[in-house]
Scaffold this motif. Structure first.
Motif, mmCIF file in Angstrom:
data_model
loop_
_atom_site.group_PDB
_atom_site.id
_atom_site.type_symbol
_atom_site.label_atom_id
_atom_site.label_comp_id
_atom_site.label_asym_id
_atom_site.label_seq_id
_atom_site.Cartn_x
_atom_site.Cartn_y
_atom_site.Cartn_z
ATOM 1 N N MET A 151 -12.982 -39.015 -58.928
ATOM 2 C CA MET A 151 -13.526 -39.916 -57.912
ATOM 3 C C MET A 151 -12.213 -40.421 -57.251
ATOM 4 S SD MET A 151 -17.029 -39.945 -57.634
ATOM 5 C CE MET A 151 -16.837 -41.414 -56.621
ATOM 6 N N GLN A 152 -11.006 -40.595 -57.897
ATOM 7 C CA GLN A 152 -10.034 -41.292 -57.333
ATOM 8 C C GLN A 152 -9.109 -40.224 -56.892
ATOM 9 O OE1 GLN A 152 -8.105 -43.538 -60.219
ATOM 10 N NE2 GLN A 152 -6.353 -43.907 -58.813
ATOM 11 N N GLU A 153 -8.926 -39.045 -57.335
ATOM 12 C CA GLU A 153 -7.767 -38.105 -56.726
ATOM 13 C C GLU A 153 -8.461 -37.131 -55.705
ATOM 14 O OE1 GLU A 153 -5.642 -36.586 -60.011
ATOM 15 O OE2 GLU A 153 -5.675 -38.214 -61.003
ATOM 16 N N ILE A 154 -9.775 -36.900 -55.743
ATOM 17 C CA ILE A 154 -10.560 -35.763 -54.992
ATOM 18 C C ILE A 154 -11.422 -36.472 -54.086
ATOM 19 C CG2 ILE A 154 -11.482 -33.646 -55.062
ATOM 20 C CD1 ILE A 154 -9.990 -33.028 -57.821
ATOM 21 N N ILE A 155 -12.572 -37.031 -54.741
ATOM 22 C CA ILE A 155 -13.512 -37.334 -53.850
ATOM 23 C C ILE A 155 -13.279 -38.396 -52.849
ATOM 24 C CG2 ILE A 155 -16.011 -38.286 -53.883
ATOM 25 C CD1 ILE A 155 -15.807 -35.438 -55.157
ATOM 26 N N MET A 156 -12.740 -39.605 -53.324
ATOM 27 C CA MET A 156 -12.480 -40.647 -52.476
ATOM 28 C C MET A 156 -11.449 -40.084 -51.012
ATOM 29 S SD MET A 156 -14.967 -42.523 -53.011
ATOM 30 C CE MET A 156 -14.797 -43.593 -51.750
ATOM 31 N N PRO A 157 -10.458 -39.469 -51.474
ATOM 32 C CA PRO A 157 -9.385 -38.977 -50.539
ATOM 33 C C PRO A 157 -9.977 -38.061 -49.694
ATOM 34 C CG PRO A 157 -8.473 -38.819 -52.809
ATOM 35 C CD PRO A 157 -9.957 -39.345 -52.878
ATOM 36 N N THR A 158 -11.037 -37.039 -49.868
ATOM 37 C CA THR A 158 -11.712 -36.214 -49.038
ATOM 38 C C THR A 158 -12.743 -37.005 -48.337
ATOM 39 O OG1 THR A 158 -11.850 -34.633 -50.718
ATOM 40 C CG2 THR A 158 -13.290 -34.215 -49.141
ATOM 41 N N HIS A 203 -3.805 -33.961 -47.126
ATOM 42 C CA HIS A 203 -4.415 -35.353 -47.937
ATOM 43 C C HIS A 203 -3.890 -35.341 -49.184
ATOM 44 C CE1 HIS A 203 -6.408 -36.833 -44.273
ATOM 45 N NE2 HIS A 203 -6.697 -35.377 -44.268
ATOM 46 N N GLY A 204 -3.080 -34.548 -49.854
ATOM 47 C CA GLY A 204 -2.466 -34.548 -51.114
ATOM 48 C C GLY A 204 -3.561 -34.471 -52.245
ATOM 49 N N ILE A 205 -4.672 -33.699 -52.047
ATOM 50 C CA ILE A 205 -5.624 -33.573 -52.785
ATOM 51 C C ILE A 205 -5.317 -32.458 -53.818
ATOM 52 C CG2 ILE A 205 -8.164 -32.940 -53.153
ATOM 53 C CD1 ILE A 205 -8.378 -34.359 -50.389
ATOM 54 N N PRO A 206 -5.418 -32.523 -55.188
ATOM 55 C CA PRO A 206 -4.900 -31.535 -56.088
ATOM 56 C C PRO A 206 -5.840 -30.092 -56.226
ATOM 57 C CG PRO A 206 -5.795 -33.253 -57.365
ATOM 58 C CD PRO A 206 -5.816 -33.598 -55.863
#
Ligand code: AMP
Ligand code: GLY
Length: 429
Positions: A253-260, A113-116
């Motif tokens: 929120m934008q790069e980690i939580i919501m994509p998860t 999911h492209g999460i850093p």
């Protein structure tokens, strides 16, 4: 209403303490609880650990809501079990809890999911793991793929340490699995790139559709002052974490939580419960995920709940109804700071049975949450690694720190270990 809290640590004591402040809660059961919850006449310790028996208990007692503290019952499927019996419980299903219970699953998920996060490879073969470490050099991070109570991670500053960690983690119990890792299927290690930066704990409440962030916090994982010594479950925490600026918050929120959350839903594993992203934030403000937990942190919960002015019971009822969009949380603007007092021998072999004295009664700005304590008649004894978490509110980090250590110094038990520098990063900023 009756509420059941599953667990017996400082986090669960804090849950129970906060739930009791709700005008809608009459009774809080805590299974198994600890010496501190036994001392509180408004709390009821329940000596049941078997999950099916707990579900029977909750049904028989007409418990309205069950809240789960630790990862072990979540990974064992307590939420699936309670739901299958029509019981209201807050937490992730067993499958969703793999975000924490399997580092290998979590890392592959983040990649998909492209999460850093840190670059990694996973190994079951020791020779291949050793070769990988030789190729990449130190510092490098070795993690066991299974639950290990915060002790399954070795941040190896030298190649020797890295090789030793691989041998420890891939050995089975008979061959000296020194870290007590609960392996998933075959022993496996994840080897990751070493990340530099400052850590923070970012915890959100998820109802399956909506996400609400809690106040930020920072834990202190190492046993000794100046972040020296072995990793532990956490030696102290404070809230908020100044490293999480509004800009960093938005990026998380934008790069980690919501994509998860969206990624889990797309994969058919809708996430409900507390989602805890352990972050490493670099000098440019880029957050990366060090780990996911599928629960609140311990000791982060203690300062976070100390600052929560809203009703925790109402929050969790909305979270189990799928109506978190109706909730706005109110926070105390002060700093909350918690200092963990641990037993002699923690973390490798904590000693039990030392008598504890000098715990001050609760004050408006100070509360001593219990973890590894037990009552023996009217004597309070140590019974686990992390014994107490002294948690206070203060107008600044410095004042909160002074107040916390004032309370800590009044408490005595043989061999007590605590750090003297909780919140040092926030104070030095
Ligand atoms: P974990 O259980 O994965 O959170 O790891 C425990 C601790 O080890 C973290 O809180 C970090 O302090 C440290 N750690 C884990 N992974 C890394 C990494 N890739 N780079 C640097 N430190 C790490
Ligand atoms: N304090 C770290 C954790 O709860 O995992």
């Amino acid at each position: 209403m009756k509420v059941l809290v599953i667990g017996g640590g400082g986090r669960e004591h804090a849950f129970a303490w906060k739930l009791l402040q709700s005008s809608r809660v009459q009774t809080v059961f805590i299974a198994p609880g600890n010496g501190g919850t036994a001392l509180d006449p408004r709390l009821h310790n329940v000596d049941i650990t078997d999950l099916a028996e707990l579900a029977q208990f909750a049904a028989a007692q007409k418990v309205t809501l069950t809240v789960v503290g630790p990862e072990t019952p979540l990974a064992a499927g307590v939420v699936d079990l309670f739901r299958s019996r029509g019981l209201r419980i807050f937490g992730p299903t067993r499958a969703a809890a793999r975000l924490e219970s399997s580092k290998d699953f979590a890392k592959a998920f983040m990649k998909r999911h492209g999460i850093p996060t840190a670059a990694y490879e996973s190994f079951t073969d020791a020779a291949a793991a050793h070769a990988h470490v030789d190729k990449h050099g130190a510092p490098i991070v070795i993690k066991a793929d299974g639950l290990a109570a915060g002790k399954g991670v070795v941040v190896a500053m030298s190649l020797d340490e890295a090789h030793q960690a691989i041998d420890w983690m891939l050995a089975d119990d008979a061959a000296g699995n020194k870290l007590g890792v609960q392996h998933n299927d075959t022993p496996r290690v994840v080897i990751e790139e070493f990340l530099e930066g400052e850590e923070a704990s970012f915890i959100v409440v998820c109802d399956g559709k909506h996400v609400l962030s809690l106040a930020t916090s920072q834990d202190h994982k190492r046993l000794l002052d100046d972040d020296k010594g072995p990793n532990t479950g956490g030696m102290g925490a404070y809230s908020p974490a100044p490293v999480v600026t509004p800009n960093v918050h938005a990026r998380v929120m934008q790069e980690i939580i919501m994509p998860t959350i969206h990624g889990m839903a797309r994969e058919g594993e809708t996430f409900t419960g507390f989602l805890y992203a352990g972050l490493m934030i670099d000098a440019s403000g880029q957050p990366r995920t060090v780990e996911f937990n599928c629960r609140m942190g311990d000791p982060e919960t203690q300062p976070i709940l100390m600052r929560l002015k809203s009703d925790l019971f109402e929050l969790l009822m909305h979270a189990t109804d799928g109506t978190l969009d109706k909730v706005e949380l109110e926070w105390d603007r002060r700093i909350a700071l918690g200092v963990v007092m641990a037993a002699a021998g923690y973390p490798l072999s904590p000693r039990k049975g030392d008598e504890i004295t000098g715990i001050a009664p609760e004050a408006p700005d100070a509360m001593v949450f219990h973890a590894g304590t037990t009552l023996d008649g009217n004597r309070l004894l140590t019974s686990g690694g992390r014994v107490l978490c002294v948690t206070v509110l203060g107008d600044s980090f410095k004042l909160a720190q002074q107040r916390a250590y004032e309370v800590v110094r009044g408490i005595r038990f043989d061999g007590a270990q605590y750090r003297g520098d909780i919140a040092h990063r926030a104070i030095r900023r």
